[in-house]
Design an enzyme around this catalytic site. Structure first.
Site, PDB file in Angstrom:
ATOM      1  N   VAL A 126       1.046  -1.300  -0.161  1.00 21.80           N
ATOM      2  CA  VAL A 126       0.535  -0.275  -0.177  1.00 21.80           C
ATOM      3  C   VAL A 126       1.263   1.158  -0.318  1.00 21.80           C
ATOM      4  O   VAL A 126       0.573   2.055   0.197  1.00 21.80           O
ATOM      5  CB  VAL A 126      -0.525  -0.318   1.617  1.00 21.80           C
ATOM      6  N   HIS A 141      -4.038  -4.359  -3.356  1.00 20.54           N
ATOM      7  CA  HIS A 141      -4.925  -4.069  -1.730  1.00 20.54           C
ATOM      8  C   HIS A 141      -4.829  -2.182  -1.140  1.00 20.54           C
ATOM      9  O   HIS A 141      -4.770  -1.820  -0.263  1.00 20.54           O
ATOM     10  CB  HIS A 141      -3.921  -4.254  -0.510  1.00 20.54           C
ATOM     11  N   GLY A 186       9.920 -11.138  -2.748  1.00 18.68           N
ATOM     12  CA  GLY A 186       9.545 -10.531  -1.143  1.00 18.68           C
ATOM     13  C   GLY A 186       7.784 -10.571  -1.196  1.00 18.68           C
ATOM     14  O   GLY A 186       7.092  -9.963  -0.186  1.00 18.68           O
ATOM     15  N   THR A 187       6.939 -11.906  -1.426  1.00 18.99           N
ATOM     16  CA  THR A 187       5.996 -12.305  -0.406  1.00 18.99           C
ATOM     17  C   THR A 187       5.466 -13.393  -0.652  1.00 18.99           C
ATOM     18  O   THR A 187       6.886 -14.466  -0.772  1.00 18.99           O
ATOM     19  CB  THR A 187       4.924 -11.864  -2.293  1.00 18.99           C
TER      20      THR A 187
HETATM   21  P1  OAD Z   1       4.902 -11.492   4.021  1.00 16.17           P
HETATM   22  O1  OAD Z   1       5.165 -10.461   5.577  1.00 16.17           O
HETATM   23  O2  OAD Z   1       3.617 -12.386   4.475  1.00 16.17           O
HETATM   24  O3  OAD Z   1       5.077 -11.729   3.588  1.00 16.17           O
HETATM   25  C1  OAD Z   1       7.195 -11.190   3.347  1.00 16.17           C
HETATM   26  C2  OAD Z   1       7.959 -11.878   2.407  1.00 16.17           C
HETATM   27  O4  OAD Z   1       9.052 -11.549   2.119  1.00 16.17           O
HETATM   28  C3  OAD Z   1       8.359 -13.072   2.780  1.00 16.17           C
HETATM   29  O5  OAD Z   1       8.177 -14.227   2.363  1.00 16.17           O
HETATM   30  C4  OAD Z   1       9.877 -12.400   3.526  1.00 16.17           C
HETATM   31  O6  OAD Z   1      10.431 -14.094   3.178  1.00 16.17           O
HETATM   32  C5  OAD Z   1       9.872 -11.877   2.467  1.00 16.17           C
HETATM   33  N1  OAD Z   1      11.310 -10.814   2.505  1.00 16.17           N
HETATM   34  C6  OAD Z   1      11.384 -10.359   3.861  1.00 16.17           C
HETATM   35  N2  OAD Z   1      12.389  -9.008   3.240  1.00 16.17           N
HETATM   36  C7  OAD Z   1      12.911  -9.256   1.903  1.00 16.17           C
HETATM   37  C8  OAD Z   1      14.032  -8.689   0.911  1.00 16.17           C
HETATM   38  N3  OAD Z   1      14.576  -8.123   1.650  1.00 16.17           N
HETATM   39  N4  OAD Z   1      13.944  -9.327  -0.064  1.00 16.17           N
HETATM   40  C9  OAD Z   1      13.139 -10.312  -1.000  1.00 16.17           C
HETATM   41  N5  OAD Z   1      11.965 -10.904   0.663  1.00 16.17           N
HETATM   42  C10 OAD Z   1      12.142 -10.249   1.306  1.00 16.17           C
HETATM   43  O7  OAD Z   1       4.241  -9.946   3.104  1.00 16.17           O
HETATM   44  P2  OAD Z   1       3.031 -10.210   2.017  1.00 16.17           P
HETATM   45  O8  OAD Z   1       3.844 -11.586   1.016  1.00 16.17           O
HETATM   46  O9  OAD Z   1       3.583  -8.591   1.010  1.00 16.17           O
HETATM   47  O10 OAD Z   1      -3.022  -7.840   2.897  1.00 16.17           O
HETATM   48  O11 OAD Z   1       1.649 -10.109   3.088  1.00 16.17           O
HETATM   49  C11 OAD Z   1       0.363  -9.977   1.844  1.00 16.17           C
HETATM   50  C12 OAD Z   1      -0.927  -9.825   2.701  1.00 16.17           C
HETATM   51  O12 OAD Z   1      -1.379  -9.664   3.753  1.00 16.17           O
HETATM   52  C13 OAD Z   1      -0.517  -7.837   2.645  1.00 16.17           C
HETATM   53  O13 OAD Z   1      -0.842  -7.337   1.380  1.00 16.17           O
HETATM   54  C14 OAD Z   1      -1.435  -7.430   3.757  1.00 16.17           C
HETATM   55  C15 OAD Z   1      -1.622  -8.532   4.516  1.00 16.17           C
HETATM   56  O14 OAD Z   1      -2.256  -9.107   5.489  1.00 16.17           O
HETATM   57  C16 OAD Z   1      -3.169  -6.898   3.617  1.00 16.17           C
HETATM   58  O15 OAD Z   1      -2.649  -5.938   4.575  1.00 16.17           O
HETATM   59  C17 OAD Z   1      -5.099  -7.489   2.413  1.00 16.17           C
END
Ligand code: OAD
Length: 249
Positions: free
Chosen positions: A108, A124, A194-195
């Protein structure tokens, strides 16, 4: 591993052969800009706060001041942050070449835009946008309205203004979702950056692309469940892996 040149070469070759590329990004994309992710132990937002009470319509109706203040705290973190080398690498790729590129993000924040990416699809919503919780009228707020203990009333209907983000249990913006779905179904390569790939329907996108025959390149600190379908998994921080990949093209 991050320093395995063969993996970077495989990712480079897949992108070189592509005519349509989608970058699908999550909170890890902005982690190196100092914005907390959601599920990373200790630093993740959801490790320290209860999402149901803070990122939901019910939580907002129960305690608007708490939710309004929490989002302003997050908004300030976004405003203090700067795009990192990963955001800039995506913008360079998207604007510099002949490959049709789409950027679809779950984030966001506006760091993709501030790095130069255009027409970013925010599944989102955006934390710096505001709308009425009743009539959805969109608002631009002054800093004093944003930092007030409670949101201002909607100028159209008097209802409570809320952050322009998608809350748990809410539908994603239909037009954005439709465009993202079509981009995923038509791309030759999708970079999933990064998800954790656990929140649907957004997490459906890599599956859609994979089933439509696209090559999937995962960029993440650790190999996630998404990796099972990945053609290449570049393990390392996005701020290092993406610039290295774009430089190799
Ligand atoms: P998460 O916090 O679930 O996952 C973050 C991911 O990024 C993990 O797989 C980490 O291993 C990885 N990561 C962390 N630092 C990194 C870096 N420097 N380089 C590469 N990868 C890295 O976040 P999201 O998957 O984005 O939704 O979460 C999805 C949704 O869940 C969000 O949009 C939010 C949340 O609830 C809503 O708010 C509707």
């Amino acid at each position: 591993m991050a320093d395995d040149p063969a993996l970077v070469d495989a990712a480079r070759d897949a992108i070189r052969a592509a005519s349509r590329v989608v970058f699908f990004t999550g909170a890890g994309m902005s982690a190196e800009s100092g914005i907390p992710t959601f599920r990373d132990a200790l630093t993740g937002l959801w490790e320290r706060f209860d999402p149901a009470s803070l990122a939901s319509a019910e939580g907002y109706e129960a305690d608007p001041a708490l939710v309004w203040g929490w989002y302003e705290w997050r908004r300030q973190k976004v405003m203090q942050a700067a795009p990192n080398a990963g955001h800039r690498a995506i913008a360079r790729f998207a604007t510099g070449g002949t490959v049709a590129t789409a950027v679809v993000t779950q984030n966001v924040d506006d760091l993709h835009e501030r790095a130069g990416s255009r027409a970013v699809m925010h599944l989102h919503g955006r934390i710096d946008h505001f709308r009425c919780n009743l009539c959805t009228f969109e608002h631009t707020l002054t800093p004093s309205e944003r930092t007030a203990p409670l949101p201002p009333p909607c100028i159209a209907c008097g209802g409570p203004v809320r952050p322009g983000v998608v809350w748990f249990g809410e539908a994603l913006p239909v037009r954005v979702l439709d465009h993202a779905w079509r981009a995923a179904e038509r791309c030759d390569v999708m970079l999933v950056v990064g998800t954790s790939g656990v929140v649907y329907p957004a997490a459906q996108l890599p599956l859609l692309a994979h089933h439509a025959g696209a090559r999937i390149i995962v960029v993440n600190l650790e190999c996630s469940p998404l990796t099972d379908m990945a053609d290449v998994c570049l393990q390392g921080p996005a701020g290092e892996m993406l610039p290295a990949l774009v430089a190799a093209l």
